[in-house]
Design a protein around this motif. Structure first.
Motif, PDB file in Angstrom:
ATOM      1  N   PRO A 195       7.972 116.116  39.633  1.00  0.00           N
ATOM      2  CA  PRO A 195       6.709 116.245  38.600  1.00  0.00           C
ATOM      3  C   PRO A 195       7.058 117.118  37.298  1.00  0.00           C
ATOM      4  CG  PRO A 195       5.987 116.390  40.875  1.00  0.00           C
ATOM      5  CD  PRO A 195       7.551 116.568  41.042  1.00  0.00           C
ATOM      6  N   GLY A 196       6.622 116.703  36.122  1.00  0.00           N
ATOM      7  CA  GLY A 196       6.857 117.314  34.858  1.00  0.00           C
ATOM      8  C   GLY A 196       8.063 116.741  34.400  1.00  0.00           C
ATOM      9  N   GLY A 197       8.995 116.149  34.908  1.00  0.00           N
ATOM     10  CA  GLY A 197      10.109 115.881  34.424  1.00  0.00           C
ATOM     11  C   GLY A 197      10.157 114.674  33.760  1.00  0.00           C
ATOM     12  N   SER A 198      11.529 114.196  32.932  1.00  0.00           N
ATOM     13  CA  SER A 198      11.493 113.012  32.355  1.00  0.00           C
ATOM     14  C   SER A 198      12.585 112.287  32.723  1.00  0.00           C
ATOM     15  CB  SER A 198      12.000 113.485  30.762  1.00  0.00           C
ATOM     16  OG  SER A 198      11.117 114.222  30.002  1.00  0.00           O
ATOM     17  N   LEU A 199      12.304 110.830  32.027  1.00  0.00           N
ATOM     18  CA  LEU A 199      13.475 109.862  32.361  1.00  0.00           C
ATOM     19  C   LEU A 199      13.262 108.893  31.252  1.00  0.00           C
ATOM     20  CD1 LEU A 199      13.052 108.682  36.067  1.00  0.00           C
ATOM     21  CD2 LEU A 199      15.062 109.805  35.163  1.00  0.00           C
ATOM     22  N   ARG A 200      14.435 108.198  31.187  1.00  0.00           N
ATOM     23  CA  ARG A 200      14.569 107.299  29.910  1.00  0.00           C
ATOM     24  C   ARG A 200      15.215 105.886  30.673  1.00  0.00           C
ATOM     25  NH1 ARG A 200      18.868 106.298  24.959  1.00  0.00           N
ATOM     26  NH2 ARG A 200      17.354 105.629  23.339  1.00  0.00           N
ATOM     27  N   LEU A 201      14.124 104.898  30.581  1.00  0.00           N
ATOM     28  CA  LEU A 201      14.638 103.633  31.021  1.00  0.00           C
ATOM     29  C   LEU A 201      15.205 102.900  30.108  1.00  0.00           C
ATOM     30  CD1 LEU A 201      11.643 102.682  33.407  1.00  0.00           C
ATOM     31  CD2 LEU A 201      13.667 104.121  34.001  1.00  0.00           C
ATOM     32  N   SER A 202      16.305 101.787  30.370  1.00  0.00           N
ATOM     33  CA  SER A 202      16.739 100.881  29.243  1.00  0.00           C
ATOM     34  C   SER A 202      16.664  99.636  29.865  1.00  0.00           C
ATOM     35  CB  SER A 202      18.361 101.333  29.007  1.00  0.00           C
ATOM     36  OG  SER A 202      18.239 102.438  28.304  1.00  0.00           O
ATOM     37  N   CYS A 203      16.659  98.529  28.776  1.00  0.00           N
ATOM     38  CA  CYS A 203      16.691  97.116  29.473  1.00  0.00           C
ATOM     39  C   CYS A 203      17.484  96.349  28.393  1.00  0.00           C
ATOM     40  CB  CYS A 203      15.116  96.466  29.416  1.00  0.00           C
ATOM     41  SG  CYS A 203      15.213  95.012  29.543  1.00  0.00           S
ATOM     42  N   ALA A 204      18.677  95.831  28.819  1.00  0.00           N
ATOM     43  CA  ALA A 204      19.659  95.222  27.989  1.00  0.00           C
ATOM     44  C   ALA A 204      19.182  93.725  28.278  1.00  0.00           C
ATOM     45  CB  ALA A 204      20.787  95.322  28.225  1.00  0.00           C
ATOM     46  N   ALA A 205      19.304  92.958  26.941  1.00  0.00           N
ATOM     47  CA  ALA A 205      18.559  91.599  27.116  1.00  0.00           C
ATOM     48  C   ALA A 205      19.846  90.817  26.561  1.00  0.00           C
ATOM     49  CB  ALA A 205      17.194  91.448  26.280  1.00  0.00           C
ATOM     50  N   SER A 206      19.637  89.513  26.995  1.00  0.00           N
ATOM     51  CA  SER A 206      20.686  88.536  26.788  1.00  0.00           C
ATOM     52  C   SER A 206      20.243  87.287  26.764  1.00  0.00           C
ATOM     53  CB  SER A 206      22.100  88.818  27.084  1.00  0.00           C
ATOM     54  OG  SER A 206      21.825  88.582  28.699  1.00  0.00           O
ATOM     55  N   GLY A 207      20.867  86.175  26.087  1.00  0.00           N
ATOM     56  CA  GLY A 207      20.532  84.829  26.292  1.00  0.00           C
ATOM     57  C   GLY A 207      19.306  84.292  25.359  1.00  0.00           C
ATOM     58  N   PHE A 208      18.686  85.128  24.532  1.00  0.00           N
ATOM     59  CA  PHE A 208      17.749  84.853  23.665  1.00  0.00           C
ATOM     60  C   PHE A 208      17.962  85.676  22.477  1.00  0.00           C
ATOM     61  CE2 PHE A 208      14.598  87.925  24.056  1.00  0.00           C
ATOM     62  CZ  PHE A 208      15.040  88.555  25.064  1.00  0.00           C
ATOM     63  N   THR A 209      17.337  85.258  21.340  1.00  0.00           N
ATOM     64  CA  THR A 209      17.170  86.113  20.018  1.00  0.00           C
ATOM     65  C   THR A 209      16.281  87.180  20.039  1.00  0.00           C
ATOM     66  OG1 THR A 209      17.784  84.000  18.770  1.00  0.00           O
ATOM     67  CG2 THR A 209      17.243  85.949  17.364  1.00  0.00           C
ATOM     68  N   PHE A 210      16.905  88.121  20.555  1.00  0.00           N
ATOM     69  CA  PHE A 210      16.010  89.659  21.050  1.00  0.00           C
ATOM     70  C   PHE A 210      14.949  89.944  20.001  1.00  0.00           C
ATOM     71  CE2 PHE A 210      15.286  93.208  23.475  1.00  0.00           C
ATOM     72  CZ  PHE A 210      15.063  94.304  22.307  1.00  0.00           C
ATOM     73  N   GLY A 211      15.440  89.849  18.797  1.00  0.00           N
ATOM     74  CA  GLY A 211      14.568  90.280  17.588  1.00  0.00           C
ATOM     75  C   GLY A 211      13.347  89.672  17.271  1.00  0.00           C
ATOM     76  N   ASN A 212      13.256  88.301  17.984  1.00  0.00           N
ATOM     77  CA  ASN A 212      12.233  87.477  17.526  1.00  0.00           C
ATOM     78  C   ASN A 212      11.286  87.650  18.492  1.00  0.00           C
ATOM     79  OD1 ASN A 212      13.734  86.613  15.478  1.00  0.00           O
ATOM     80  ND2 ASN A 212      14.200  84.485  16.436  1.00  0.00           N
ATOM     81  N   TYR A 213      11.405  88.374  19.582  1.00  0.00           N
ATOM     82  CA  TYR A 213      10.349  88.450  20.432  1.00  0.00           C
ATOM     83  C   TYR A 213       9.647  89.812  20.924  1.00  0.00           C
ATOM     84  CZ  TYR A 213      11.719  83.719  21.619  1.00  0.00           C
ATOM     85  OH  TYR A 213      11.905  82.295  21.276  1.00  0.00           O
ATOM     86  N   GLY A 214       8.379  89.747  21.223  1.00  0.00           N
ATOM     87  CA  GLY A 214       8.062  91.076  21.879  1.00  0.00           C
ATOM     88  C   GLY A 214       8.509  91.486  23.130  1.00  0.00           C
ATOM     89  N   MET A 215       8.439  92.924  23.750  1.00  0.00           N
ATOM     90  CA  MET A 215       9.067  93.321  24.828  1.00  0.00           C
ATOM     91  C   MET A 215       7.917  94.022  25.656  1.00  0.00           C
ATOM     92  SD  MET A 215      12.022  91.610  25.090  1.00  0.00           S
ATOM     93  CE  MET A 215      12.713  92.698  26.478  1.00  0.00           C
ATOM     94  N   SER A 216       7.868  94.182  26.893  1.00  0.00           N
ATOM     95  CA  SER A 216       7.079  94.889  27.654  1.00  0.00           C
ATOM     96  C   SER A 216       7.671  95.640  28.661  1.00  0.00           C
ATOM     97  CB  SER A 216       5.991  94.031  28.003  1.00  0.00           C
ATOM     98  OG  SER A 216       5.160  93.405  26.906  1.00  0.00           O
TER      99      SER A 216
END
Length: 115
Positions: free
Chosen positions: A13-34
C-alpha cells in the motif's frame, strides 16, 4: 487487433506501478484507449480513458489524483501510472479499444496491493 498488457505485480500500500499495453493490428493513433479492471467477485469497471486527437483523459472517481493514463502513438502503447496504491486497487487490469462497435481486450495483468 492485439493488445498485450504488462507491468503488473505485487506492491505494498502506498506504492506505485506502471502498466503498459502494446497494441498492434490497427492504426493506433486513430482510436481512443481505455484501462478497465476486474476484482474477484466484481464486475469489470472502467478506470481511465484517453482520446486520440487532443489526448483528453477521463478517470473513475476512485482513482482520480492517483492514476494517470498516457499514450505514445509512436510506440503504439498506452500506459497507466498508478501511485498511492490501495488494497482496493487489487484487480486484473485490462487494456481496451473499440473499433466499429466491437470491444477488444488484452489478456490482463494482475495487480495485487498488499502488505
Amino acid at each position: 487487433v492485439q493488445l498485450v498488457e504488462s507491468g503488473g505485480g505485487l506492491v505494498q500500500p502506498g506504492g506505485s506501478l506502471r502498466l503498459s499495453c502494446a497494441a498492434s493490428g490497427f492504426t493506433f493513433g486513430n482510436y481512443g484507449m481505455s484501462w478497465y479492471r476486474q476484482a474477484p467477485g466484481k464486475e469489470r469497471e472502467l478506470v481511465a480513458t484517453i482520446s486520440t486527437a487532443d489526448g483528453s483523459k477521463n478517470y473513475a472517481d476512485s482513482v482520480k489524483g492517483r492514476f494517470t493514463i498516457s499514450r505514445d502513438n509512436g510506440k503504439n502503447t498506452v500506459y497507466l501510472q498508478m501511485n498511492n496504491l490501495k488494497p482496493e486497487d487489487t484487480a486484473v487490469y485490462y487494456c481496451n479499444t473499440v473499433r466499429y462497435g466491437t470491444y477488444y481486450w488484452g489478456q490482463g495483468t494482475q495487480v495485487t496491493v498488499s502488505s
